[in-house]
Scaffold this active site. Structure first.
Site, PDB file in Angstrom:
ATOM      1  CE  LYS A  70      -1.942  -1.418   3.792  1.00 28.99           C
ATOM      2  NZ  LYS A  70      -1.314  -2.750   3.872  1.00 28.99           N
TER       3      LYS A  70
ATOM      4  CD  GLN B  41      -3.586  -2.116  10.368  1.00 27.29           C
ATOM      5  OE1 GLN B  41      -4.436  -1.275  10.408  1.00 27.29           O
ATOM      6  NE2 GLN B  41      -2.329  -1.849  10.679  1.00 27.29           N
TER       7      GLN B  41
HETATM    8  P1  GDP Z   1       2.265  -2.171   3.053  1.00 24.46           P
HETATM    9  O1  GDP Z   1       2.177  -2.397   4.518  1.00 24.46           O
HETATM   10  O2  GDP Z   1       1.037  -2.596   2.324  1.00 24.46           O
HETATM   11  O3  GDP Z   1       2.652  -0.753   2.686  1.00 24.46           O
HETATM   12  O4  GDP Z   1       3.450  -3.123   2.518  1.00 24.46           O
HETATM   13  P2  GDP Z   1       4.890  -3.362   3.228  1.00 24.46           P
HETATM   14  O5  GDP Z   1       5.726  -2.168   3.009  1.00 24.46           O
HETATM   15  O6  GDP Z   1       4.717  -3.840   4.616  1.00 24.46           O
HETATM   16  O7  GDP Z   1       5.412  -4.618   2.406  1.00 24.46           O
HETATM   17  C1  GDP Z   1       5.537  -4.603   1.027  1.00 24.46           C
HETATM   18  C2  GDP Z   1       7.004  -4.864   0.677  1.00 24.46           C
HETATM   19  O8  GDP Z   1       7.091  -5.164  -0.696  1.00 24.46           O
HETATM   20  C3  GDP Z   1       7.897  -3.654   0.894  1.00 24.46           C
HETATM   21  O9  GDP Z   1       9.180  -4.057   1.264  1.00 24.46           O
HETATM   22  C4  GDP Z   1       7.937  -2.998  -0.496  1.00 24.46           C
HETATM   23  O10 GDP Z   1       9.134  -2.253  -0.721  1.00 24.46           O
HETATM   24  C5  GDP Z   1       7.917  -4.217  -1.359  1.00 24.46           C
HETATM   25  N1  GDP Z   1       7.310  -4.038  -2.687  1.00 24.46           N
HETATM   26  C6  GDP Z   1       6.195  -3.344  -3.030  1.00 24.46           C
HETATM   27  N2  GDP Z   1       5.914  -3.522  -4.334  1.00 24.46           N
HETATM   28  C7  GDP Z   1       6.860  -4.349  -4.821  1.00 24.46           C
HETATM   29  C8  GDP Z   1       7.094  -4.948  -6.094  1.00 24.46           C
HETATM   30  O11 GDP Z   1       6.368  -4.759  -7.059  1.00 24.46           O
HETATM   31  N3  GDP Z   1       8.174  -5.796  -6.202  1.00 24.46           N
HETATM   32  C9  GDP Z   1       9.008  -6.042  -5.147  1.00 24.46           C
HETATM   33  N4  GDP Z   1      10.029  -6.873  -5.338  1.00 24.46           N
HETATM   34  N5  GDP Z   1       8.820  -5.498  -3.945  1.00 24.46           N
HETATM   35  C10 GDP Z   1       7.751  -4.674  -3.781  1.00 24.46           C
HETATM   36  P1  IMO Z   2       0.190  -2.897   7.222  1.00 22.92           P
HETATM   37  O1  IMO Z   2      -0.532  -1.571   7.267  1.00 22.92           O
HETATM   38  C1  IMO Z   2       0.199  -7.131   8.269  1.00 22.92           C
HETATM   39  C2  IMO Z   2      -1.826  -8.240  11.998  1.00 22.92           C
HETATM   40  C3  IMO Z   2      -0.953  -8.789  13.105  1.00 22.92           C
HETATM   41  C4  IMO Z   2      -1.941  -9.730  13.768  1.00 22.92           C
HETATM   42  C5  IMO Z   2      -3.258  -8.962  13.678  1.00 22.92           C
HETATM   43  C6  IMO Z   2      -3.601  -8.170  14.926  1.00 22.92           C
HETATM   44  O2  IMO Z   2       1.663  -2.781   7.240  1.00 22.92           O
HETATM   45  O3  IMO Z   2      -0.351  -3.748   6.125  1.00 22.92           O
HETATM   46  P2  IMO Z   2      -2.686  -5.899  15.985  1.00 22.92           P
HETATM   47  O4  IMO Z   2      -1.313  -5.514  16.455  1.00 22.92           O
HETATM   48  O5  IMO Z   2      -3.241  -5.014  14.916  1.00 22.92           O
HETATM   49  O6  IMO Z   2      -3.654  -6.079  17.110  1.00 22.92           O
HETATM   50  O7  IMO Z   2      -2.499  -7.376  15.327  1.00 22.92           O
HETATM   51  O8  IMO Z   2      -3.112  -8.070  12.580  1.00 22.92           O
HETATM   52  N1  IMO Z   2      -1.409  -6.914  11.473  1.00 22.92           N
HETATM   53  C7  IMO Z   2      -0.810  -6.736  10.298  1.00 22.92           C
HETATM   54  N2  IMO Z   2      -0.361  -7.645   9.382  1.00 22.92           N
HETATM   55  N3  IMO Z   2       0.308  -5.809   8.023  1.00 22.92           N
HETATM   56  C8  IMO Z   2      -0.151  -4.888   8.910  1.00 22.92           C
HETATM   57  O9  IMO Z   2      -0.179  -3.565   8.634  1.00 22.92           O
HETATM   58  C9  IMO Z   2      -0.702  -5.344  10.124  1.00 22.92           C
HETATM   59  N4  IMO Z   2      -1.201  -4.742  11.214  1.00 22.92           N
HETATM   60  C10 IMO Z   2      -1.653  -5.704  12.018  1.00 22.92           C
HETATM   61  O10 IMO Z   2       0.163  -9.460  12.583  1.00 22.92           O
HETATM   62  O11 IMO Z   2      -2.085 -10.897  12.984  1.00 22.92           O
END
Ligand code: GDP
Ligand code: IMO
Ligand code: MG
Length: 430
Positions: A16, A225
């Protein structure tokens, strides 16, 4: 009607942050509507990799105002640290660039201690929370016992008193359970310092956004999330305590539905989940290791907030179809398509078999979901590195077919995919 709601379509971590960063280039405001520092949103800009927890991903764009909505729960001490870390990296964080709702709820040290205690008491049945105090903070919110960010605008003594009283109330329950109580005054001290820093940022966000919309500004609502972690629509009780779905954007920011122009779902090209709860397409073995990565790259599947390895599996279109229906996506975007390169074949879960019956949508109870056997469709893989592709026609035919099949199975258009974590690593249908 210039408002886009961006929603995670799976169990979080769909990418995201990087999608918001892309959309923010043509927006005036990025407004986060749910969750707290359980979130970890990664944005990669060349050498720098930003991991945002409470501050919206729009902060990396100079001309964008970032807004933290009333649907969030805020840890003021960690927020000040996050602001400071961004400043160290050369990002301006000022009241002109960041607005914090006066109606968001505050995560206290007691909430964090309670989160730890509840998880420990659940033992093997634990939810696997991020231990950031999220559940207990929302519990106090709905139980009408919370402290709000707007309370930081009160007289300092009054705010301190509320905080100390909340911690002392929790202490009496810790003591009954034989657990160590918290030093309420020391905790209050760090919160008072944070309140001093945050006071100029606090406003009524609902009115701020209404006036911005009336003035024709473009707003991206940043979800945290994901749909399957929604307290109502997720796999309860293995969920978070907020509403990450599209409806949550309206209540979490205080805006009306007629301003919404589109609802964009973001899904990873495979499935991941961190924490407990059923995950029908979870894999063990080589494919799972391929999807997760070794941890050598920042984009490998290890939690941004907690560092925990994420559970990995094939893309689950039963869950995605459900996310399309719960959120009413106008469009879905697939991320991390590049990670599928090199697998000989790919599988898509198209239905579940539960107790002999076929299901196209997830079942009503978590117990049934835990018994779901995915029915797979197998597609050919592709071997090429696609991280340099920028147009759909440049993708190998098998990759295009994979995307087209997901769109057909979920009955939603897919017009963009990402093929790497960097800003420009996007493939768009022109
Ligand atoms: P979010 O919580 O939804 O913002 O996602 P996170 O940042 O927790 O996890 C997504 C991971 O995937 C991050 O390390 C991003 O840099 C990486 N990422 C996002 N889009 C891509 C993609 O198209 N390819 C690769 N290889 N990594 C990506
Ligand atoms: P982003 O925004 C992935 C999961 C936790 C757990 C459950 C409840 O980065 O996508 P909490 O601490 O919210 O009470 O935990 O939700 N969880 C996530 N998993 N990405 C997140 O955020 C999360 N935020 C909470 O691992 O299963
Ligand atoms: Mg994340």
């Amino acid at each position: 009607m210039p408002m886009t709601i961006l929603v995670g379509a799976q169990w979080g971590d769909e990418g995201k942050g990087r999608v918001v960063d892309w959309l923010a280039a043509s927006a005036d405001i990025v407004a986060r509507y749910a969750g707290g520092d359980n979130a970890g949103h990664t944005v990669a800009l060349g050498e720098q990799v930003f991991k945002l927890h409470q501050i919206p991903s729009g902060i990396l764009h100079r001309d964008v105002v970032s807004v933290m909505g009333n649907g969030m729960v805020v840890n003021p001490v960690n927020l000040v640290k996050e602001m400071e870390a961004l400043r160290q990296l050369g990002i301006e964080v000022s009241p002109e660039r960041l607005v914090i709702s006066s109606r968001a709820h505050i995560i206290t040290p007691a909430h964090i201690a309670l989160d730890h205690a509840k998880e420990a008491a659940l033992g093997a049945a634990k939810i696997g929370t991020t231990l950031r105090g999220i559940g207990p903070a929302y519990l106090d919110k709905t139980g009408r016992a919370g402290i709000r960010t707007g309370d930081m605008l009160l007289d300092v003594e009054e705010f301190a008193e509320r905080l100390i009283s909340a911690i002392e109330t929790a202490n009496s329950s810790f003591e009954r359970q034989g657990a160590q109580s918290l030093d309420a005054r020391a905790a209050a001290e760090s919160y008072l310092q944070a309140a001093d820093m945050l006071r100029p940022f606090i406003k009524d966000v609902s009115i701020y956004l209404y006036e911005a919309l009336k003035a024709g500004k473009t707003i991206i609502c940043e979800g945290a999330q994901g749909t399957l972690l929604d307290v109502d629509h997720g796999s309860y009780p293995f969920v978070t305590s907020s509403s990450p779905t599209a409806g949550g954007a309206l209540t979490g920011l205080g805006v009306g539905p007629l301003f919404v122009e589109r609802v964009l779902g973001v899904a990873k090209a495979f499935s991941t989940r961190v924490g407990g709860g059923p995950m029908p397409t979870e894999l063990k073995g080589d494919v799972s290791l391929h999807l997760r990565g070794s941890g050598a790259n920042f984009w490998d599947e290890f939690g941004t907030t907690t560092g925990r390895p994420r559970r990995c599996g094939w893309l689950d279109t039963v869950m995605l179809r459900y996310a399309v229906s719960v959120n009413g996506f106008s469009e879905l975007m697939l991320t991390k398509l590049d990670i599928l390169s090199g697998l000989p074949e790919l599988k898509l879960a198209v239905a579940y078999e539960i107790d002999g019956a076929l299901h196209r949508y997830p079942p009503d109870t978590n117990e049934q979901l835990a018994r779901a056997q995915p029915k797979y469709e197998t597609l050919p893989g592709w071997q090429e590195d696609i991280s340099g592709c920028r147009r759909f026609e440049q993708l190998p035919p098998a990759a295009r077919d994979y995307v087209a099949r997901v769109a057909a199975l979920c009955d939603v258009p897919i017009n963009s995919v990402s093929v790497g974590p960097e800003r420009q690593q996007l493939v768009q249908r022109l």
